[in-house]
Design a protein around this motif. Sequence first.
Motif, PDB file in Angstrom:
ATOM      1  N   ALA A  14       0.834  -1.205   0.000  1.00 18.24           N
ATOM      2  CA  ALA A  14       0.000   0.000   0.000  1.00 18.24           C
ATOM      3  C   ALA A  14       0.869   1.257   0.000  1.00 18.24           C
ATOM      4  CB  ALA A  14      -0.937  -0.009   1.207  1.00 18.24           C
ATOM      5  N   GLN A  15       1.954   1.254   0.768  1.00 15.96           N
ATOM      6  CA  GLN A  15       2.869   2.400   0.801  1.00 15.96           C
ATOM      7  C   GLN A  15       3.527   2.609  -0.563  1.00 15.96           C
ATOM      8  OE1 GLN A  15       5.355   0.988   3.990  1.00 15.96           O
ATOM      9  NE2 GLN A  15       4.179   2.060   5.565  1.00 15.96           N
ATOM     10  N   LEU A  16       3.925   1.514  -1.206  1.00 15.98           N
ATOM     11  CA  LEU A  16       4.547   1.611  -2.529  1.00 15.98           C
ATOM     12  C   LEU A  16       3.562   2.188  -3.547  1.00 15.98           C
ATOM     13  CD1 LEU A  16       6.404  -1.816  -2.584  1.00 15.98           C
ATOM     14  CD2 LEU A  16       7.470   0.446  -2.459  1.00 15.98           C
ATOM     15  N   ARG A  17       2.315   1.748  -3.488  1.00 20.59           N
ATOM     16  CA  ARG A  17       1.301   2.264  -4.420  1.00 20.59           C
ATOM     17  C   ARG A  17       1.119   3.770  -4.273  1.00 20.59           C
ATOM     18  NH1 ARG A  17      -1.401  -2.631  -2.632  1.00 20.59           N
ATOM     19  NH2 ARG A  17      -1.048  -4.203  -4.245  1.00 20.59           N
ATOM     20  N   VAL A  18       1.156   4.262  -3.035  1.00 24.62           N
ATOM     21  CA  VAL A  18       1.036   5.707  -2.795  1.00 24.62           C
ATOM     22  C   VAL A  18       2.245   6.434  -3.386  1.00 24.62           C
ATOM     23  CG1 VAL A  18       1.040   7.493  -0.995  1.00 24.62           C
ATOM     24  CG2 VAL A  18      -0.452   5.496  -0.773  1.00 24.62           C
ATOM     25  N   MET A  19       3.446   5.928  -3.148  1.00 22.28           N
ATOM     26  CA  MET A  19       4.661   6.550  -3.703  1.00 22.28           C
ATOM     27  C   MET A  19       4.593   6.620  -5.222  1.00 22.28           C
ATOM     28  SD  MET A  19       7.714   4.794  -1.520  1.00 22.28           S
ATOM     29  CE  MET A  19       7.610   4.695   0.259  1.00 22.28           C
ATOM     30  N   LEU A  20       4.169   5.524  -5.830  1.00 23.11           N
ATOM     31  CA  LEU A  20       4.088   5.468  -7.296  1.00 23.11           C
ATOM     32  C   LEU A  20       3.004   6.401  -7.825  1.00 23.11           C
ATOM     33  CD1 LEU A  20       4.530   1.620  -7.584  1.00 23.11           C
ATOM     34  CD2 LEU A  20       6.178   3.338  -8.368  1.00 23.11           C
ATOM     35  N   ALA A  21       1.852   6.420  -7.167  1.00 26.19           N
ATOM     36  CA  ALA A  21       0.762   7.316  -7.596  1.00 26.19           C
ATOM     37  C   ALA A  21       1.194   8.776  -7.478  1.00 26.19           C
ATOM     38  CB  ALA A  21      -0.493   7.062  -6.765  1.00 26.19           C
ATOM     39  N   ALA A  90      10.865   7.238  -8.147  1.00 24.78           N
ATOM     40  CA  ALA A  90       9.667   7.436  -7.329  1.00 24.78           C
ATOM     41  C   ALA A  90       9.853   6.857  -5.928  1.00 24.78           C
ATOM     42  CB  ALA A  90       8.457   6.797  -8.011  1.00 24.78           C
ATOM     43  N   LEU A  91      10.506   5.707  -5.827  1.00 19.33           N
ATOM     44  CA  LEU A  91      10.754   5.089  -4.526  1.00 19.33           C
ATOM     45  C   LEU A  91      11.769   5.893  -3.727  1.00 19.33           C
ATOM     46  CD1 LEU A  91      10.859   1.311  -5.532  1.00 19.33           C
ATOM     47  CD2 LEU A  91       8.888   2.701  -4.811  1.00 19.33           C
ATOM     48  N   ARG A  92      12.778   6.423  -4.417  1.00 20.00           N
ATOM     49  CA  ARG A  92      13.791   7.249  -3.744  1.00 20.00           C
ATOM     50  C   ARG A  92      13.171   8.536  -3.211  1.00 20.00           C
ATOM     51  NH1 ARG A  92      16.741  11.392  -4.113  1.00 20.00           N
ATOM     52  NH2 ARG A  92      15.926  12.046  -6.124  1.00 20.00           N
ATOM     53  N   VAL A  93      12.404   9.216  -4.061  1.00 23.02           N
ATOM     54  CA  VAL A  93      11.748  10.463  -3.661  1.00 23.02           C
ATOM     55  C   VAL A  93      10.717  10.198  -2.557  1.00 23.02           C
ATOM     56  CG1 VAL A  93      10.189  12.287  -4.472  1.00 23.02           C
ATOM     57  CG2 VAL A  93      12.177  11.650  -5.835  1.00 23.02           C
ATOM     58  N   GLY A  94      10.052   9.039  -2.629  1.00 23.21           N
ATOM     59  CA  GLY A  94       9.080   8.660  -1.606  1.00 23.21           C
ATOM     60  C   GLY A  94       9.716   8.212  -0.303  1.00 23.21           C
ATOM     61  N   LYS A  95      11.034   8.197  -0.268  1.00 26.74           N
ATOM     62  CA  LYS A  95      11.816   7.851   0.925  1.00 26.74           C
ATOM     63  C   LYS A  95      11.614   6.407   1.392  1.00 26.74           C
ATOM     64  CE  LYS A  95      12.182  12.625   2.519  1.00 26.74           C
ATOM     65  NZ  LYS A  95      12.846  12.996   1.347  1.00 26.74           N
TER      66      LYS A  95
END
Length: 129
Positions: A14-21, A90-95
């Motif tokens: 769920a966290q990954l989906r938010v980062m990607l969205a 996206a994952l890097r920016v999403g920390k």
Amino acid sequence: MVAPRIVQANTKAAQLRVMLADAGLDKVTVTLDAREIASGARNGIIVISPPDLTFETFTSTEATYELSVIAGPADNLLHAWETLDSIIEALRVGKLDMTTARGDMFAPTGSAPLPGYTINLNPDTLIDD
């Protein structure tokens, strides 16, 4: 009873989906099921594998998750690499709490190899109540 590591993996998904969205990559598939690689690779796919476990004490378990980030199509590696780079960024920016991302090639059953990354995350500690 649902296993705590499945709950934890679904929370990570769920966290990954938010980062990607947030990065405009809502077509990327995030799953615990590697059988989805062939159908999800065109837009990019992240597969969360069962974690490596370290039993620190009788009541404390450390879970280290690994992600497989894969993109296609196999006949357009430039497009695949651009998709991979967008996902990683996206994952890097999403920390996302990553330790390493190792370039790799994945060969789904009956398909040509696809480029990707194997990402290791920092361990999570589960402590019994």
